[in-house]
Design a protein around this motif. Structure first.
Motif, PDB file in Angstrom:
ATOM      1  N   ALA A 212       6.524   0.430 -11.213  1.00  0.00           N
ATOM      2  CA  ALA A 212       5.592   0.629 -10.107  1.00  0.00           C
ATOM      3  C   ALA A 212       5.018   2.042 -10.124  1.00  0.00           C
ATOM      4  O   ALA A 212       3.819   2.236  -9.897  1.00  0.00           O
ATOM      5  CB  ALA A 212       6.286   0.355  -8.772  1.00  0.00           C
ATOM      6  N   LYS A 213       5.858   3.033 -10.418  1.00  0.00           N
ATOM      7  CA  LYS A 213       5.382   4.417 -10.489  1.00  0.00           C
ATOM      8  C   LYS A 213       4.363   4.585 -11.602  1.00  0.00           C
ATOM      9  O   LYS A 213       3.313   5.209 -11.414  1.00  0.00           O
ATOM     10  CB  LYS A 213       6.553   5.370 -10.735  1.00  0.00           C
ATOM     11  CG  LYS A 213       7.419   5.631  -9.555  1.00  0.00           C
ATOM     12  CD  LYS A 213       8.515   6.629  -9.952  1.00  0.00           C
ATOM     13  CE  LYS A 213       9.540   6.811  -8.882  1.00  0.00           C
ATOM     14  NZ  LYS A 213      10.606   7.740  -9.304  1.00  0.00           N
TER      15      LYS A 213
ATOM     16  N   PHE B 206      -3.557  -1.397  -8.071  1.00  0.00           N
ATOM     17  CA  PHE B 206      -2.658  -1.058  -6.969  1.00  0.00           C
ATOM     18  C   PHE B 206      -1.877  -2.297  -6.534  1.00  0.00           C
ATOM     19  O   PHE B 206      -0.763  -2.178  -6.040  1.00  0.00           O
ATOM     20  CB  PHE B 206      -3.431  -0.466  -5.791  1.00  0.00           C
ATOM     21  CG  PHE B 206      -3.917   0.929  -6.061  1.00  0.00           C
ATOM     22  CD1 PHE B 206      -3.024   1.955  -6.253  1.00  0.00           C
ATOM     23  CD2 PHE B 206      -5.267   1.208  -6.128  1.00  0.00           C
ATOM     24  CE1 PHE B 206      -3.452   3.243  -6.508  1.00  0.00           C
ATOM     25  CE2 PHE B 206      -5.709   2.485  -6.387  1.00  0.00           C
ATOM     26  CZ  PHE B 206      -4.807   3.500  -6.579  1.00  0.00           C
TER      27      PHE B 206
ATOM     28  N   ALA C  78       1.161  -2.415  -8.710  1.00  0.00           N
ATOM     29  CA  ALA C  78       2.144  -1.421  -8.278  1.00  0.00           C
ATOM     30  C   ALA C  78       2.875  -1.913  -7.035  1.00  0.00           C
ATOM     31  O   ALA C  78       4.102  -1.776  -6.931  1.00  0.00           O
ATOM     32  CB  ALA C  78       1.456  -0.082  -7.998  1.00  0.00           C
ATOM     33  N   LEU C  79       2.138  -2.506  -6.108  1.00  0.00           N
ATOM     34  CA  LEU C  79       2.761  -3.044  -4.905  1.00  0.00           C
ATOM     35  C   LEU C  79       3.695  -4.200  -5.240  1.00  0.00           C
ATOM     36  O   LEU C  79       4.779  -4.316  -4.668  1.00  0.00           O
ATOM     37  CB  LEU C  79       1.684  -3.488  -3.919  1.00  0.00           C
ATOM     38  CG  LEU C  79       2.154  -3.948  -2.554  1.00  0.00           C
ATOM     39  CD1 LEU C  79       2.872  -2.809  -1.846  1.00  0.00           C
ATOM     40  CD2 LEU C  79       0.993  -4.438  -1.737  1.00  0.00           C
TER      41      LEU C  79
ATOM     42  N   PHE D 179       1.096   2.840 -10.734  1.00  0.00           N
ATOM     43  CA  PHE D 179       0.410   3.566  -9.680  1.00  0.00           C
ATOM     44  C   PHE D 179      -0.284   4.801 -10.237  1.00  0.00           C
ATOM     45  O   PHE D 179      -1.465   5.048  -9.940  1.00  0.00           O
ATOM     46  CB  PHE D 179       1.393   3.960  -8.580  1.00  0.00           C
ATOM     47  CG  PHE D 179       0.775   4.798  -7.503  1.00  0.00           C
ATOM     48  CD1 PHE D 179      -0.027   4.218  -6.537  1.00  0.00           C
ATOM     49  CD2 PHE D 179       0.994   6.167  -7.458  1.00  0.00           C
ATOM     50  CE1 PHE D 179      -0.606   4.982  -5.542  1.00  0.00           C
ATOM     51  CE2 PHE D 179       0.419   6.937  -6.472  1.00  0.00           C
ATOM     52  CZ  PHE D 179      -0.379   6.351  -5.515  1.00  0.00           C
TER      53      PHE D 179
END
Length: 59
Positions: free
Chosen positions: A31-32, A2, A5-6, A35
């Protein structure tokens, strides 16, 4: 995961603010993907944990 992704999301926001549309789009897509991979791995881990249950404690 995560965190990655952030990180990609922050890069996308900064790139969008600075006007780099192509880079921002790529960072958002990355990022998608990261995630959703993290969510799928979490779900698999949770199911495996439920299936295995607790191991008996040895006295």
């Amino acid at each position: 995961m995560f965190g990655w992704a952030l990180t990609f999301l922050i890069v996308a926001l900064i790139a969008a603010i600075l006007g780099f549309g192509g880079i921002a789009g790529v960072a958002v897509e990355a990022a998608k993907i990261v995630f959703f991979v993290a969510v799928v791995l979490f779900a698999i881990s949770a199911v495996v944990h439920l299936v295995r249950g607790r191991s008996p404690t040895v006295p």
